[in-house]
Design an enzyme around this catalytic site. Structure first.
Site, PDB file in Angstrom:
ATOM      1  N   TYR A 183     -24.674 -10.807  23.257  1.00 31.91           N
ATOM      2  CA  TYR A 183     -24.112  -9.767  22.269  1.00 31.91           C
ATOM      3  C   TYR A 183     -24.096 -10.519  20.819  1.00 31.91           C
ATOM      4  O   TYR A 183     -23.123 -10.776  20.283  1.00 31.91           O
ATOM      5  CB  TYR A 183     -22.655  -9.671  22.602  1.00 31.91           C
ATOM      6  N   CYS A 204      -0.650   5.920   7.081  1.00 29.45           N
ATOM      7  CA  CYS A 204      -2.216   5.554   7.564  1.00 29.45           C
ATOM      8  C   CYS A 204      -1.881   4.651   8.800  1.00 29.45           C
ATOM      9  O   CYS A 204      -1.314   4.048   9.184  1.00 29.45           O
ATOM     10  CB  CYS A 204      -2.747   4.822   6.432  1.00 29.45           C
ATOM     11  N   CYS A 209      -8.480   1.593  -0.976  1.00 30.98           N
ATOM     12  CA  CYS A 209      -7.598   0.981   0.216  1.00 30.98           C
ATOM     13  C   CYS A 209      -7.554  -0.648  -0.181  1.00 30.98           C
ATOM     14  O   CYS A 209      -8.709  -1.204  -0.253  1.00 30.98           O
ATOM     15  CB  CYS A 209      -8.445   1.184   1.322  1.00 30.98           C
ATOM     16  N   CYS A 231     -12.794 -10.012  20.230  1.00 32.99           N
ATOM     17  CA  CYS A 231     -11.997  -9.438  19.139  1.00 32.99           C
ATOM     18  C   CYS A 231     -10.887  -8.753  19.985  1.00 32.99           C
ATOM     19  O   CYS A 231     -10.169  -7.965  19.392  1.00 32.99           O
ATOM     20  CB  CYS A 231     -12.811  -8.460  18.414  1.00 32.99           C
ATOM     21  N   GLN A 286     -19.885  -8.507  10.988  1.00 29.69           N
ATOM     22  CA  GLN A 286     -18.535  -8.871  10.974  1.00 29.69           C
ATOM     23  C   GLN A 286     -18.164  -8.495   9.473  1.00 29.69           C
ATOM     24  O   GLN A 286     -18.495  -8.439   8.482  1.00 29.69           O
ATOM     25  CB  GLN A 286     -18.359 -10.558  10.918  1.00 29.69           C
ATOM     26  N   CYS A 309       0.935  -1.232  -0.238  1.00 31.75           N
ATOM     27  CA  CYS A 309       0.089  -0.105   0.011  1.00 31.75           C
ATOM     28  C   CYS A 309       0.765   1.359  -0.079  1.00 31.75           C
ATOM     29  O   CYS A 309       1.922   1.395   0.876  1.00 31.75           O
ATOM     30  CB  CYS A 309      -0.984  -0.081   1.203  1.00 31.75           C
ATOM     31  N   GLU A 316     -28.889  -8.301  22.719  1.00 26.27           N
ATOM     32  CA  GLU A 316     -28.142  -7.510  21.959  1.00 26.27           C
ATOM     33  C   GLU A 316     -28.750  -5.973  22.363  1.00 26.27           C
ATOM     34  O   GLU A 316     -29.860  -5.845  22.683  1.00 26.27           O
ATOM     35  CB  GLU A 316     -28.336  -7.783  20.526  1.00 26.27           C
ATOM     36  N   ASP A 327     -19.905 -13.051  22.698  1.00 22.11           N
ATOM     37  CA  ASP A 327     -19.157 -12.332  21.657  1.00 22.11           C
ATOM     38  C   ASP A 327     -19.194 -10.809  21.786  1.00 22.11           C
ATOM     39  O   ASP A 327     -19.877 -10.314  21.220  1.00 22.11           O
ATOM     40  CB  ASP A 327     -19.815 -12.816  20.382  1.00 22.11           C
TER      41      ASP A 327
HETATM   42  N1  SAH Z   1     -22.299 -11.923  17.651  1.00 16.26           N
HETATM   43  C1  SAH Z   1     -22.280 -11.071  16.635  1.00 16.26           C
HETATM   44  C2  SAH Z   1     -22.100  -9.546  17.419  1.00 16.26           C
HETATM   45  C3  SAH Z   1     -20.552  -9.209  17.935  1.00 16.26           C
HETATM   46  S1  SAH Z   1     -20.205  -7.927  18.217  1.00 16.26           S
HETATM   47  C4  SAH Z   1     -21.665 -11.232  15.468  1.00 16.26           C
HETATM   48  O1  SAH Z   1     -20.930 -12.016  15.319  1.00 16.26           O
HETATM   49  O2  SAH Z   1     -22.001 -10.373  14.325  1.00 16.26           O
HETATM   50  C5  SAH Z   1     -20.646  -7.421  19.838  1.00 16.26           C
HETATM   51  C6  SAH Z   1     -22.363  -6.833  19.686  1.00 16.26           C
HETATM   52  O3  SAH Z   1     -22.398  -6.585  21.074  1.00 16.26           O
HETATM   53  C7  SAH Z   1     -22.470  -5.772  19.279  1.00 16.26           C
HETATM   54  O4  SAH Z   1     -23.628  -6.091  18.057  1.00 16.26           O
HETATM   55  C8  SAH Z   1     -22.921  -4.534  20.116  1.00 16.26           C
HETATM   56  O5  SAH Z   1     -23.745  -3.803  19.692  1.00 16.26           O
HETATM   57  C9  SAH Z   1     -23.280  -5.479  21.175  1.00 16.26           C
HETATM   58  N2  SAH Z   1     -23.287  -4.885  22.396  1.00 16.26           N
HETATM   59  C10 SAH Z   1     -22.343  -4.028  22.987  1.00 16.26           C
HETATM   60  N3  SAH Z   1     -22.450  -3.796  24.229  1.00 16.26           N
HETATM   61  C11 SAH Z   1     -23.325  -4.382  24.692  1.00 16.26           C
HETATM   62  C12 SAH Z   1     -24.019  -4.765  25.818  1.00 16.26           C
HETATM   63  N4  SAH Z   1     -23.409  -4.040  27.044  1.00 16.26           N
HETATM   64  N5  SAH Z   1     -25.077  -5.532  26.128  1.00 16.26           N
HETATM   65  C13 SAH Z   1     -25.470  -6.388  24.957  1.00 16.26           C
HETATM   66  N6  SAH Z   1     -24.961  -6.154  23.734  1.00 16.26           N
HETATM   67  C14 SAH Z   1     -23.886  -5.369  23.585  1.00 16.26           C
END
Ligand code: SAH
Length: 458
Positions: free
Chosen positions: A313, A78, A160, A409, A284, A72, A334, A382
């Site tokens: 989540y 960047c 990019c 992550c 994702q 890049c 969520e 997650d």
């Molecule tokens: N499992 C999903 C999302 C993972 S990312 C996937 O793989 O696509 C994490 C997620 O947690 C996001 O959607 C975010 O909005 C949510 N989040 C963040 N803080 C939170 C909380 N305190 N309680 C519940 N969800 C939450």
């Protein structure tokens, strides 16, 4: 003692979790960006702090065999791909090291090993979402690109290599429209000007594109002409939004979205399920690796038809709906309401009737559900980068699920949370790293935690 503005020859012996080479001068630690293990470098010390110093690479005396030529043109400026000077196969080893070191140092799991790290065959053009900040350069010209490392200065970039090829054309169309209609770019320092960002999301399996233009105002002049211009770039742009973001600060999107053309969603297919995705919903960013990650998570979860699954989540229900095909029931939690609406719609559209979703924070909802008698057999977590929290984790422990699958992550918060879970008998027994973001220092981790039986507790 290391002195500022002096040059030293330093051998790099490791890479820090933010991608800087690590070396030392007489035992005093020095971080040197854009170096890698095995380099011997002439380094200018630019900052000396109490426990470490920061150096600038002046010249490479010996090149590490882990090096490669970054492809890049703006790699040095960047803030995105700070590992691009490292050959991809070695990047994977470095990331595996990030996971293991966090689990050992923070988690206290001595000799912790990540079983496997999954990488990409072709580690470019993988992002399905790119956000381009818009601003003005010194000459008053509209510019767009990416933020420089640790700053909000825009580095102009048309293309990019992590994103899709069409992004450049879309951003150019927005800039053309701004020039033709005398529309100002946002100035963060003054909190003035209209156009803040162009957010582009592409669904890999259908090719559908969503464009969201974030503005410091309620509308954009000559809106119809802008729509026409965008549709001319590609018929695949099927959803165009304005996002109202009139607040100071750097929140990527404001709360209000106005659909100005096309459909409210784009649709993508993951693991045989079709997902509708709206602007605010988390999705994702690397579709190639997402399926690998989810497969691994489901593998670890080992769900059978009698199992009740709690997916905390859950976003738009991507993991939940894949899990629902094997489970008795799935409950997704969520915090983003829009995402929960998407999740419910996704379940309905895919004919999945054993998944339900709750729009609430995990820390509020999970303890209530467990107190109310919910008994999940398997819990999937997650969370965002900051990890989970004690209220949620304690409630989960109380419910005594057989297995917990933790998708993370951020290795540091993963290590902190697994340490907490381990104190209550949930031990990490399998771990896979997944490289969702090649060339960056980010890495996704999937860990299986299983409950120790009373006679196994030492
Ligand atoms: N499992 C999903 C999302 C993972 S990312 C996937 O793989 O696509 C994490 C997620 O947690 C996001 O959607 C975010 O909005 C949510 N989040 C963040 N803080 C939170 C909380 N305190 N309680 C519940 N969800 C939450």
């Amino acid at each position: 003692m290391v002195e500022k503005n002096k040059r030293y020859e330093i051998e790099i012996t490791g890479v820090s979790s933010d991608g800087n080479g690590i070396g030392d001068v007489d035992g005093f630690r020095v971080f040197v960006p854009r170096t890698v293990t095995g380099d011997v470098a002439d380094v200018l010390i630019v900052k000396v702090l109490s426990r470490h110093a920061i150096g600038r690479l002046m010249e490479l005396k010996t090149q590490s065999e882990m090096r490669c030529e970054p492809i890049c043109s703006v790699y040095k400026r960047c803030g995105g791909c700070s590992l691009q000077h490292v050959d991809y196969k070695y990047q994977l080893g470095i990331k595996r090291g990030f996971i293991e070191s966090a689990m050992q140092r923070i988690g206290g799991f001595r000799d912790f090993k990540c079983d496997e790290i999954l990488g990409m065959d072709e580690p470019y053009r993988y992002r399905n979402k790119c956000i381009f900040p818009v601003g003005t350069d010194k000459n008053g010209e509209i510019q767009s690109g990416f933020y420089a490392a640790r700053s909000h200065d825009i580095i102009p970039v048309d293309d990019c290599v992590a994103g899709t090829e069409i992004n450049g054309q879309i951003v150019e169309a927005v800039k053309e429209h701004m020039r033709e209609n005398n529309i100002s770019a946002y100035d963060e320092a003054q909190h003035k000007g209209l156009v803040r960002r162009v957010f582009i999301r592409t669904a890999r399996s259908t090719g559908e594109i969503m464009v969201v233009i974030s503005i410091n105002g309620k509308d954009i002049p000559e809106r119809m002409k802008l729509i026409e211009r965008l549709c001319y770039v590609s018929p695949k742009i099927i959803s165009i939004y304005l996002n109202v973001n009139e607040k100071r600060g750097n929140t990527v999107l404001g709360e209000e979205n106005k659909l100005i053309d096309g459909k409210a969603y784009i649709e993508d297919k993951l693991m045989g399920t079709v997902f509708k995705i709206s602007p605010h919903s988390f999705y994702q960013v690397n579709p190639y690796m997402t399926e690998k990650l989810y497969r691994r998570a489901l593998d670890y979860a080992d769900i059978s038809e009698d199992d009740n699954v709690l997916d905390v989540y859950c976003g738009i229900g991507t993991i939940s709906l894949a899990a629902a095909k094997h489970a008795k029931s799935v409950t997704g939690i969520e915090i983003v309401e829009q995402a929960v609406r998407d999740a419910k719609k996704n379940a309905f559209d895919n004919g999945i009737i054993n998944a339900n979703f709750l729009a609430d924070s995990a820390e509020n909802a999970v303890p209530k559900l467990i107190e109310g008698g919910m008994k999940p057999d398997i819990v999937i977590l997650d969370p965002p980068r900051k990890g989970s929290d004690e209220a949620t984790l304690k409630a989960i422990i109380k419910a005594e699920p057989e297995r917990i699958v933790y998708v993370s992550c951020n290795p540091s918060t993963l290590a902190r949370d697994t340490k907490f879970l381990a104190e209550y008998g949930y031990i990490p027994i399998k771990c896979t790293g997944v490289d969702m973001f090649p060339h960056t220092t980010h890495v996704e981790t999937c860990v299986l935690l299983s409950q120790l039986k009373p006679d196994e507790v030492i």
